[in-house]
Design a protein around this motif. Structure first.
Motif, PDB file in Angstrom:
ATOM      1  N   THR A 167     -76.112   4.395   8.222  1.00  0.00           N
ATOM      2  CA  THR A 167     -76.481   4.854   7.186  1.00  0.00           C
ATOM      3  C   THR A 167     -75.660   4.549   5.848  1.00  0.00           C
ATOM      4  N   GLU A 168     -74.835   5.759   5.650  1.00  0.00           N
ATOM      5  CA  GLU A 168     -74.157   6.394   5.312  1.00  0.00           C
ATOM      6  C   GLU A 168     -72.950   5.089   4.858  1.00  0.00           C
ATOM      7  N   ALA A 169     -72.335   5.017   6.259  1.00  0.00           N
ATOM      8  CA  ALA A 169     -70.922   3.602   5.968  1.00  0.00           C
ATOM      9  C   ALA A 169     -71.818   2.272   5.271  1.00  0.00           C
ATOM     10  N   THR A 170     -72.842   2.347   5.094  1.00  0.00           N
ATOM     11  CA  THR A 170     -73.360   1.097   5.467  1.00  0.00           C
ATOM     12  C   THR A 170     -73.479   1.402   3.574  1.00  0.00           C
ATOM     13  N   ARG A 171     -73.791   2.423   3.067  1.00  0.00           N
ATOM     14  CA  ARG A 171     -74.506   2.603   1.516  1.00  0.00           C
ATOM     15  C   ARG A 171     -72.825   2.755   0.785  1.00  0.00           C
ATOM     16  N   LEU A 172     -70.989   2.621   1.532  1.00  0.00           N
ATOM     17  CA  LEU A 172     -70.363   3.494   1.263  1.00  0.00           C
ATOM     18  C   LEU A 172     -69.874   1.769   1.307  1.00  0.00           C
ATOM     19  N   VAL A 173     -70.041   1.044   2.333  1.00  0.00           N
ATOM     20  CA  VAL A 173     -69.395  -0.475   1.472  1.00  0.00           C
ATOM     21  C   VAL A 173     -70.743  -1.961   1.204  1.00  0.00           C
ATOM     22  N   LEU A 174     -71.848  -1.190   0.277  1.00  0.00           N
ATOM     23  CA  LEU A 174     -72.420  -1.127  -0.972  1.00  0.00           C
ATOM     24  C   LEU A 174     -71.725  -1.491  -2.488  1.00  0.00           C
ATOM     25  N   ASP A 175     -71.241   0.928  -1.427  1.00  0.00           N
ATOM     26  CA  ASP A 175     -70.671   0.856  -3.120  1.00  0.00           C
ATOM     27  C   ASP A 175     -69.222  -0.278  -2.961  1.00  0.00           C
ATOM     28  N   TRP A 176     -68.652  -0.470  -2.597  1.00  0.00           N
ATOM     29  CA  TRP A 176     -67.198  -1.197  -2.624  1.00  0.00           C
ATOM     30  C   TRP A 176     -67.687  -2.411  -3.046  1.00  0.00           C
ATOM     31  N   ALA A 177     -68.564  -3.193  -2.490  1.00  0.00           N
ATOM     32  CA  ALA A 177     -68.974  -4.620  -3.205  1.00  0.00           C
ATOM     33  C   ALA A 177     -68.969  -4.286  -4.606  1.00  0.00           C
ATOM     34  N   PHE A 178     -69.841  -4.105  -5.039  1.00  0.00           N
ATOM     35  CA  PHE A 178     -70.157  -3.392  -5.866  1.00  0.00           C
ATOM     36  C   PHE A 178     -69.521  -3.125  -7.172  1.00  0.00           C
ATOM     37  N   ASP A 197     -81.803  -7.822   2.016  1.00  0.00           N
ATOM     38  CA  ASP A 197     -80.216  -7.614   0.732  1.00  0.00           C
ATOM     39  C   ASP A 197     -80.193  -7.037  -0.017  1.00  0.00           C
ATOM     40  N   ALA A 198     -79.420  -6.465  -0.959  1.00  0.00           N
ATOM     41  CA  ALA A 198     -78.871  -5.637  -1.644  1.00  0.00           C
ATOM     42  C   ALA A 198     -78.286  -5.986  -2.706  1.00  0.00           C
ATOM     43  N   VAL A 199     -78.739  -5.167  -3.935  1.00  0.00           N
ATOM     44  CA  VAL A 199     -78.771  -5.744  -5.265  1.00  0.00           C
ATOM     45  C   VAL A 199     -77.864  -4.266  -6.628  1.00  0.00           C
ATOM     46  N   PRO A 200     -76.645  -4.557  -6.731  1.00  0.00           N
ATOM     47  CA  PRO A 200     -76.494  -3.761  -7.886  1.00  0.00           C
ATOM     48  C   PRO A 200     -77.257  -3.065  -8.346  1.00  0.00           C
ATOM     49  N   ALA A 201     -78.390  -3.308  -9.363  1.00  0.00           N
ATOM     50  CA  ALA A 201     -78.967  -2.638  -9.858  1.00  0.00           C
ATOM     51  C   ALA A 201     -80.507  -1.457  -8.773  1.00  0.00           C
ATOM     52  N   GLU A 202     -80.340  -1.988  -7.327  1.00  0.00           N
ATOM     53  CA  GLU A 202     -81.178  -1.140  -6.861  1.00  0.00           C
ATOM     54  C   GLU A 202     -80.309  -0.112  -5.829  1.00  0.00           C
ATOM     55  N   PHE A 203     -78.929  -0.263  -6.220  1.00  0.00           N
ATOM     56  CA  PHE A 203     -77.933   0.584  -5.246  1.00  0.00           C
ATOM     57  C   PHE A 203     -78.699   2.352  -5.112  1.00  0.00           C
ATOM     58  N   PRO A 204     -78.844   2.666  -4.261  1.00  0.00           N
ATOM     59  CA  PRO A 204     -78.917   4.199  -4.318  1.00  0.00           C
ATOM     60  C   PRO A 204     -78.394   5.785  -4.686  1.00  0.00           C
ATOM     61  N   GLY A 205     -76.925   4.788  -4.557  1.00  0.00           N
ATOM     62  CA  GLY A 205     -76.195   5.805  -4.608  1.00  0.00           C
ATOM     63  C   GLY A 205     -75.859   7.030  -4.627  1.00  0.00           C
ATOM     64  N   PRO A 206     -74.797   8.053  -4.432  1.00  0.00           N
ATOM     65  CA  PRO A 206     -74.064   7.930  -5.742  1.00  0.00           C
ATOM     66  C   PRO A 206     -72.744   7.115  -5.333  1.00  0.00           C
ATOM     67  N   SER A 207     -72.086   6.364  -6.614  1.00  0.00           N
ATOM     68  CA  SER A 207     -70.987   6.214  -5.947  1.00  0.00           C
ATOM     69  C   SER A 207     -69.312   6.942  -5.684  1.00  0.00           C
ATOM     70  N   MET A 208     -69.452   6.442  -4.683  1.00  0.00           N
ATOM     71  CA  MET A 208     -67.930   7.424  -3.993  1.00  0.00           C
ATOM     72  C   MET A 208     -66.862   6.363  -5.173  1.00  0.00           C
ATOM     73  N   VAL A 209     -67.217   5.383  -6.026  1.00  0.00           N
ATOM     74  CA  VAL A 209     -65.989   4.334  -5.612  1.00  0.00           C
ATOM     75  C   VAL A 209     -65.732   4.914  -6.910  1.00  0.00           C
ATOM     76  N   LYS A 210     -66.603   4.961  -8.347  1.00  0.00           N
ATOM     77  CA  LYS A 210     -66.713   5.367  -9.457  1.00  0.00           C
ATOM     78  C   LYS A 210     -66.111   6.820  -9.948  1.00  0.00           C
ATOM     79  N   GLN A 211     -66.593   7.857  -8.930  1.00  0.00           N
ATOM     80  CA  GLN A 211     -66.193   9.216  -8.823  1.00  0.00           C
ATOM     81  C   GLN A 211     -65.001   9.243  -8.988  1.00  0.00           C
TER      82      GLN A 211
END
Length: 190
Positions: A111-122, A173-187
């Motif tokens: 789950t967390e790895a998938t969230r991190l990949v979404l963070d990268w994607a967005f 599917d997943a879209v940026p507006a619904e990204f659950p965050g937090p964004s490790m990229v933005k941090q």
């Protein structure tokens, strides 16, 4: 960072993402030859090592970011899977593909790895949508994808096989507006 310490681009609490590494080819291949992975991908047989090399090491492009998934709950990071974004840059979307060691399922790592990949994607690749398909009987994977930020979009009926039975494929599917965050990229930029 020492030679023995893996380079981890994004870290969560239990999972991390790093680059694909030549020295882990056999590990990637073994992870992908698990019966649960073969059934989950609706393959009928294991794939040769050369196929794994072609897909993960030799193949790919800048339109296919690929990641080693690490379990960060151990004393040292342990490679437990691979993930890939097959990007269609003209449409700003990507298919998410993942394979993880079944011994590490149920721990929140996927789950967390998938969230991190979404963070990268967005936030790195600037994708507007990331999508996947999963076989309907794979309830654990569906739950993990939903926790990571994916939503069900529909099914393709009787389109695949699971343990000798016809089953539906679930589209998510997943879209940026619904990204659950937090964004490790933005941090990394704060």
């Amino acid at each position: 960072m020492s030679e023995d310490t893996p380079w981890i681009w994004l870290r969560g609490d239990v999972a991390g993402l790093g680059p694909i590494r030549d020295d882990l080819l056999e590990t990637y291949w073994r992870l992908d030859q698990q019966i649960s992975t073969i059934v989950g991908y609706n393959r009928q047989s294991p794939q040769p090592l050369r196929t794994t090399r072609a897909i993960l090491i030799d193949g790919g492009s800048s339109d296919e970011p690929r990641f080693t998934i690490y379990d960060l709950t151990q004393a040292a990071p342990v490679p437990v899977g691979v993930a890939k974004l097959a990007m269609d840059t003209a449409r700003s979307n990507a298919e998410y593909i993942v394979s993880m060691d079944p011994e590490h399922h149920g721990r929140g790592i996927g789950t967390e790895a998938t969230r991190l990949v979404l963070d990268w994607a967005f936030h790195v690749a600037n994708m507007a949508c990331v999508w996947l398909t999963v076989l309907e009987p794979n309830a654990g994977a569906i739950r993990a994808y939903e926790k990571a930020g994916f939503s069900r979009q529909g099914i393709r009926r009787d389109s695949s096989m699971w343990l000798g039975q016809r089953v539906n494929e679930v589209y998510m599917d997943a879209v940026p507006a619904e990204f659950p965050g937090p964004s490790m990229v933005k941090q990394k930029f704060q």
